[in-house]
Design a protein around this motif. Sequence first.
Motif, PDB file in Angstrom:
ATOM      1  N   GLY A   1       0.790  -1.219   0.000  1.00 21.51           N
ATOM      2  CA  GLY A   1       0.000   0.000   0.000  1.00 21.51           C
ATOM      3  C   GLY A   1       0.823   1.271   0.000  1.00 21.51           C
ATOM      4  O   GLY A   1       0.318   2.352  -0.278  1.00 21.51           O
ATOM      5  N   HIS A   2       2.112   1.164   0.312  1.00 26.29           N
ATOM      6  CA  HIS A   2       3.016   2.314   0.436  1.00 26.29           C
ATOM      7  C   HIS A   2       3.120   3.069  -0.892  1.00 26.29           C
ATOM      8  O   HIS A   2       3.564   2.506  -1.905  1.00 26.29           O
ATOM      9  CB  HIS A   2       4.379   1.779   0.876  1.00 26.29           C
ATOM     10  CG  HIS A   2       5.451   2.799   1.036  1.00 26.29           C
ATOM     11  ND1 HIS A   2       5.259   4.007   1.644  1.00 26.29           N
ATOM     12  CD2 HIS A   2       6.761   2.758   0.670  1.00 26.29           C
ATOM     13  CE1 HIS A   2       6.413   4.677   1.648  1.00 26.29           C
ATOM     14  NE2 HIS A   2       7.341   3.933   1.058  1.00 26.29           N
ATOM     15  N   ALA A   3       2.724   4.358  -0.877  1.00 21.27           N
ATOM     16  CA  ALA A   3       2.608   5.138  -2.111  1.00 21.27           C
ATOM     17  C   ALA A   3       3.946   5.378  -2.806  1.00 21.27           C
ATOM     18  O   ALA A   3       3.994   5.568  -4.023  1.00 21.27           O
ATOM     19  CB  ALA A   3       1.931   6.472  -1.819  1.00 21.27           C
ATOM     20  N   GLU A   4       5.040   5.377  -2.044  1.00 24.60           N
ATOM     21  CA  GLU A   4       6.350   5.644  -2.656  1.00 24.60           C
ATOM     22  C   GLU A   4       6.755   4.527  -3.628  1.00 24.60           C
ATOM     23  O   GLU A   4       7.615   4.736  -4.486  1.00 24.60           O
ATOM     24  CB  GLU A   4       7.408   5.814  -1.545  1.00 24.60           C
ATOM     25  CG  GLU A   4       8.685   6.480  -2.016  1.00 24.60           C
ATOM     26  CD  GLU A   4       9.780   6.499  -0.941  1.00 24.60           C
ATOM     27  OE1 GLU A   4       9.602   5.874   0.127  1.00 24.60           O
ATOM     28  OE2 GLU A   4      10.814   7.133  -1.194  1.00 24.60           O
ATOM     29  N   GLY A   5       6.140   3.357  -3.463  1.00 24.36           N
ATOM     30  CA  GLY A   5       6.396   2.271  -4.407  1.00 24.36           C
ATOM     31  C   GLY A   5       7.628   1.440  -4.125  1.00 24.36           C
ATOM     32  O   GLY A   5       8.045   0.654  -4.974  1.00 24.36           O
ATOM     33  N   ASN A   6       8.220   1.611  -2.946  1.00 21.55           N
ATOM     34  CA  ASN A   6       9.431   0.847  -2.643  1.00 21.55           C
ATOM     35  C   ASN A   6       9.271  -0.027  -1.396  1.00 21.55           C
ATOM     36  O   ASN A   6      10.217  -0.208  -0.626  1.00 21.55           O
ATOM     37  CB  ASN A   6      10.645   1.777  -2.510  1.00 21.55           C
ATOM     38  CG  ASN A   6      10.481   2.798  -1.398  1.00 21.55           C
ATOM     39  OD1 ASN A   6       9.414   2.917  -0.793  1.00 21.55           O
ATOM     40  ND2 ASN A   6      11.544   3.539  -1.113  1.00 21.55           N
ATOM     41  N   SER A   7       8.057  -0.573  -1.248  1.00 24.90           N
ATOM     42  CA  SER A   7       7.797  -1.420  -0.073  1.00 24.90           C
ATOM     43  C   SER A   7       8.744  -2.602   0.014  1.00 24.90           C
ATOM     44  O   SER A   7       9.157  -2.990   1.115  1.00 24.90           O
ATOM     45  CB  SER A   7       6.358  -1.931  -0.100  1.00 24.90           C
ATOM     46  OG  SER A   7       5.492  -0.897   0.268  1.00 24.90           O
TER      47      SER A   7
ATOM     48  N   ALA B   1      11.816  -2.776  -0.670  1.00 21.21           N
ATOM     49  CA  ALA B   1      13.075  -2.338  -0.062  1.00 21.21           C
ATOM     50  C   ALA B   1      12.914  -2.159   1.447  1.00 21.21           C
ATOM     51  O   ALA B   1      13.802  -2.524   2.222  1.00 21.21           O
ATOM     52  CB  ALA B   1      13.543  -1.037  -0.713  1.00 21.21           C
ATOM     53  N   HIS B   2      11.780  -1.582   1.882  1.00 19.26           N
ATOM     54  CA  HIS B   2      11.549  -1.424   3.322  1.00 19.26           C
ATOM     55  C   HIS B   2      11.459  -2.789   4.013  1.00 19.26           C
ATOM     56  O   HIS B   2      11.988  -2.974   5.114  1.00 19.26           O
ATOM     57  CB  HIS B   2      10.248  -0.654   3.568  1.00 19.26           C
ATOM     58  CG  HIS B   2      10.308   0.793   3.181  1.00 19.26           C
ATOM     59  ND1 HIS B   2      11.032   1.720   3.897  1.00 19.26           N
ATOM     60  CD2 HIS B   2       9.719   1.473   2.168  1.00 19.26           C
ATOM     61  CE1 HIS B   2      10.880   2.917   3.334  1.00 19.26           C
ATOM     62  NE2 HIS B   2      10.091   2.794   2.275  1.00 19.26           N
ATOM     63  N   ILE B   3      10.773  -3.722   3.379  1.00 19.96           N
ATOM     64  CA  ILE B   3      10.600  -5.064   3.977  1.00 19.96           C
ATOM     65  C   ILE B   3      11.959  -5.757   4.121  1.00 19.96           C
ATOM     66  O   ILE B   3      12.288  -6.301   5.181  1.00 19.96           O
ATOM     67  CB  ILE B   3       9.631  -5.910   3.118  1.00 19.96           C
ATOM     68  CG1 ILE B   3       8.209  -5.317   3.210  1.00 19.96           C
ATOM     69  CG2 ILE B   3       9.645  -7.377   3.559  1.00 19.96           C
ATOM     70  CD1 ILE B   3       7.249  -5.828   2.150  1.00 19.96           C
TER      71      ILE B   3
HETATM   72 ZN    ZN Z   1       9.326   4.208   0.933  1.00 22.14          ZN
END
Ligand code: ZN
Length: 133
Positions: free
Chosen positions: A77-83, A85-87
């Motif tokens: 759902g993260h709008a930045e589109g880089n979920s 990478a966060h995970i």
């Molecule tokens: Zn992000």
Amino acid sequence: MIKEIKVSTSARSQFIDITEQVSRELSSSGIKEGVCMVYIPHTTAAVTINENADPSVMEDVKNYLDKQVPWSDSAYGHAEGNSAAHIKSSMLGSAAEIIVSGGKLKLGTWQGIYFCEFDGPRSRRVWIKLIQD
Ligand code: ZN
């Protein structure tokens, strides 16, 4: 005192061996016994300790993570589109601690310290805290 080293990454996912840079910071500190903490102040990168003898090991780790956590997924759902990478950043973690003994990093024979990029290419920072005992 916190020391900082800079890392430039050249791909979205990349593992960079920073053992020599961390060792240099330790040498210049003069600390012989204690603890070295390596800390990554980024939410889409990580640090890990693993084999630095056979390069295919870290290639396998990188490829496996990319396979398990795809860049695009309908669950994100993260709008930045880089979920992804966060995970992966949370999976590997933001800090590593290495024992300092005899003025050297007390790593196992085959171990190295890796900066883990998951949303590159970027200029990144690594913080190093050396604690003398
Ligand atoms: Zn992000």
